[in-house]
Design an enzyme around this catalytic site. Structure first.
Site, mmCIF file in Angstrom:
data_model
loop_
_atom_site.group_PDB
_atom_site.id
_atom_site.type_symbol
_atom_site.label_atom_id
_atom_site.label_comp_id
_atom_site.label_asym_id
_atom_site.label_seq_id
_atom_site.Cartn_x
_atom_site.Cartn_y
_atom_site.Cartn_z
ATOM 1 N N LYS A 93 0.881 -1.196 -0.004
ATOM 2 C CA LYS A 93 0.077 0.064 -0.077
ATOM 3 C C LYS A 93 0.984 1.346 0.085
ATOM 4 O O LYS A 93 2.074 1.210 0.616
ATOM 5 C CB LYS A 93 -0.966 -0.236 1.258
ATOM 6 C CG LYS A 93 -1.877 1.096 1.331
ATOM 7 C CD LYS A 93 -2.571 0.889 2.507
ATOM 8 C CE LYS A 93 -3.817 1.770 2.433
ATOM 9 N NZ LYS A 93 -4.639 1.449 3.922
ATOM 10 N N SER A 196 -9.848 1.388 2.713
ATOM 11 C CA SER A 196 -8.925 2.228 1.959
ATOM 12 C C SER A 196 -7.493 1.355 1.124
ATOM 13 O O SER A 196 -7.057 2.070 0.314
ATOM 14 C CB SER A 196 -8.093 3.407 2.687
ATOM 15 O OG SER A 196 -7.274 2.780 3.942
ATOM 16 N N SER A 220 -9.805 -1.174 6.951
ATOM 17 C CA SER A 220 -9.562 -0.660 5.486
ATOM 18 C C SER A 220 -8.521 -1.776 5.105
ATOM 19 O O SER A 220 -8.389 -1.795 3.783
ATOM 20 C CB SER A 220 -8.552 0.284 5.658
ATOM 21 O OG SER A 220 -8.969 1.517 6.101
#
Length: 645
Positions: A93, A196, A220
């Site tokens: 990420k 996310s 997330s």
């Protein structure tokens, strides 16, 4: 061959890739080429930010060189929990600092920023030989549930809904006819990958990476895992270091892992688990306990056995840790003696019929594995979402105060207005740059934030700044903290035997699953795990009336055409995942099948007491294996799935 490697990359687990690498069936460089090709084929999904990292080829070549050296050694080393990732392509990420790559956290404010440090998670993965192929798309600074609040654009779910089918009848049977009353063109439009960590989940689901790293603040990791049909593991808070993770809400941020199997998530967690002198919030954990589980795990062992037979080594595992099974019970019922709680408060109005049906069938599957499934109560659940959206913005407002246009981002207003003093000028006490007609610091910072932050980040910073105001702190922030403590206490009471304050004896599991009724049969006895849906619905549409991507561009978050408040609709998606985050508990999302109506993945969440990460992984693995066996025999979860087993 390269074609075979590319095809295998889309389905291999880390254990399978490790066996193939050590057996000489492919090389790390070939896996990297296959990952690069997959990134190109799936570019329209927007899972990655930028291309392949410049360090990936070097890391892959180093991995191949290590294996070439070990093959010449008479010891013929067998991969263990550390080297299982050697040469395996993984994605990270974009809020983890990685050497040789920009880190933007999905924000214009950090565009082009190359950090001078490496996060502990990625440095430990690299030390284990993992090849980081790229950085993944994400909601800006981790603020979002649909991966639409990104400076790089929305991430698209690799799954596509099937044409609408009629709902199941009273007997559970499903009419196979297609319901033509629904606009299939709109129904089959692109779906959200979740947020996310949507890019990380999409990378694994689309076959561009075998494993991915994400971060979980209020769900997330678990939410995009459920939407994309992969495993999403959130460890206990403090068990994996946050050093080098761009902060959003420091008291909740937890690195997590997205994988194709529970075993892969366990291997990644074992590599990154434990104390870090650079992060004072990390806690002491029993890495050997997790290592013993990995050693005894069937998914890992069958590939180690295959490797030993190919290498012609006898007793190759003699020097390994004393492996012992995680759960000892009678054959066919590996969860005998376990108690699994089903919190009645999680049956919210937003929960769709197909998710509720999968929830009920998963309860039945746990019972067939020997677990006692009982209803339980967590009364403060209804207040957790409101508390989270006070606490998280408050911490975000503090953490994001550093982005003022001086150290990060650009400041066009200062340039047009004659500029202002630099940090060096301020430190030396000189005043040059501050001149009549120039822009003062507050105006300049406001301009930089308006240009650098997206609408959702601006909203949350404003909310956080407000709730930390002197006059309203007690009204909002202090109350939210009390809710957080109450939630943690309720979880502790349910796991230790308090049962949540209900009346009556133990519930009957899936046969007594009428969660919409009064709180009958709520158990007083303590439970070992909690089972809930990961999300109230399957992945929502990105575009069209009510699409989660439609209102993202509005400053007020409101889609005036459809009349839907996109902000609150997006926030509601976190209702199942936020409670475990507020309490710092470990939780894992498992793909349990496809919705009977949409054909999209449905995820179920298992929650364990804090610090019981290994127990959670062990139970999740048994559920995963039972689901695979049910699917192989034509069963599964949900109406029309045959009930599994």
């Amino acid at each position: 061959t390269r074609a075979a490697t590319a095809s295998a990359l889309a389905t291999w687990t880390a254990a399978e890739a490790a066996a193939a690498l050590h057996a000489g069936e492919c090389s790390a460089r070939e896996l990297l080429k296959a990952a690069t090709a997959a990134m190109g084929r799936t570019r329209q999904l927007n899972a990655f930010v930028g291309g392949v990292l410049s360090t990936a080829a070097e890391d892959a070549d180093a991995s191949d060189e290590r294996r070439d050296t070990s093959r010449g050694d008479d010891a013929r080393s067998v991969p263990d929990a550390g080297s299982m990732l050697d040469g395996v392509p993984i994605a990270v990420k974009d809020n983890f600092c990685v050497r040789g790559a920009p880190t933007t956290a999905g924000s214009r404010m950090l565009r082009g920023y190359e950090p001078p440090l490496e996060s502990t998670v990625t440095s430990r993965l690299r030390a284990a030989g993992a090849v980081i192929v790229g950085k993944c798309n994400m909601d800006e600074f981790g603020m979002g549930s649909a991966n639409v609040n990104s400076a790089s654009g929305a991430c698209i779910n690799p799954w596509v809904a099937r044409p609408a089918r009629r709902a199941p009848g009273p007997d559970g049977s499903v009419d196979g006819s297609v319901d033509r009353s629904i606009d299939d063109d709109r129904r089959l439009g692109p779906r959200s990958a979740g947020g996310s960590s949507g890019g990380s989940a999409c990378a694994v689901a689309s076959g561009a990476a075998i494993l991915a790293v994400g971060s979980d603040t209020g769900g997330s990791v678990r939410l995009p895992a459920a939407y994309c049909g992969v495993v999403g593991m959130k460890p206990s808070y403090g068990s994996v270091s946050r050093w080098g993770l761009v902060p959003y809400c420091s008291s909740l941020d937890t690195p997590g892992f997205l994988a194709r199997s529970v075993s892969d998530a366990a291997v990644a967690m074992h590599v990154t688990y434990g104390l870090d002198p650079l992060d004072s919030t990390t806690t002491r954990v029993d890495r050997d306990k997790l290592g013993r589980w990995i050693d005894a795990n069937d998914d890992v062992q069958k590939f180690l056995t295959r490797l030993q037979s190919r290498a012609g080594s006898s007793g190759g595992g003699a020097g390994r840790r004393n492996a012992r099974p995680f759960v000892r019970s009678k054959v066919g019922m590996p969860l005998a003696g376990w108690r699994v709680g089903v919190p009645v408060e999680y049956d919210v109005a937003e929960c769709s019929d197909e998710v509720r049906a999968a929830w009920s069938e998963t309860c039945g599957l746990l019972e067939r594995l020997g677990a006692a499934v009982t209803r339980t109560s967590l009364p403060s659940t209804a207040a957790t979402l409101a508390a989270y959206y006070v606490l998280a913005p408050a911490e975000a407002a503090s953490n994001l105060a550093r982005y003022d246009g001086v150290r990060y981002g650009t400041n066009e207003a200062a340039g047009r207005g004659g500029g202002y003093g630099t940090v060096r000028d301020g430190e030396s006490g000189q005043r040059r740059g501050f001149k009549p007609g120039g822009v003062n610091f507050h105006e300049s910072a406001a301009s930089a934030r308006s240009r650098g932050f997206g609408p959702e980040v601006q909203r949350r910073v404003l909310v956080g700044t407000y709730v930390l105001g002197t006059d309203v702190t007690a009204r909002y922030f202090d109350r939210a903290q009390r809710v957080r403590r109450a939630v943690a206490a309720e979880f502790a009471r349910v796991f230790s035997g308090g049962g949540g304050g209900g009346a009556g004896g133990a519930g009957g599991g899936s046969d007594a699953f009428g969660l919409s009724g009064p709180l009958r049969g709520v158990s007083h006895a303590g439970v070992d795990l909690l089972l809930t849906p990961t999300t109230p619905t399957v992945a929502p549409l990105l575009y069209g009336p009510g699409g989660v991507g439609e209102s993202a561009g509005f400053a007020d978050g409101f889609d005036h055409q459809s009349g839907i408040d996109g902000c609150t609709a997006g926030y509601a998606a976190d209702c199942m995942t936020v409670p475990a985050s507020l309490a710092g508990l470990p939780a894992i999302s498992l793909p349990v099948g496809l919705g009977f109506e949409s054909g999209m993945p449905v995820g179920m969440q298992l929650i364990a007491p804090r610090g019981c990460d290994v127990e959670l992984i062990g139970a999740a693995w048994h559920v995963e294996r039972a689901l695979a066996d049910a699917a192989a025999s034509g069963g599964g979860v949900g109406p029309g799935g045959g009930g599994g087993g």
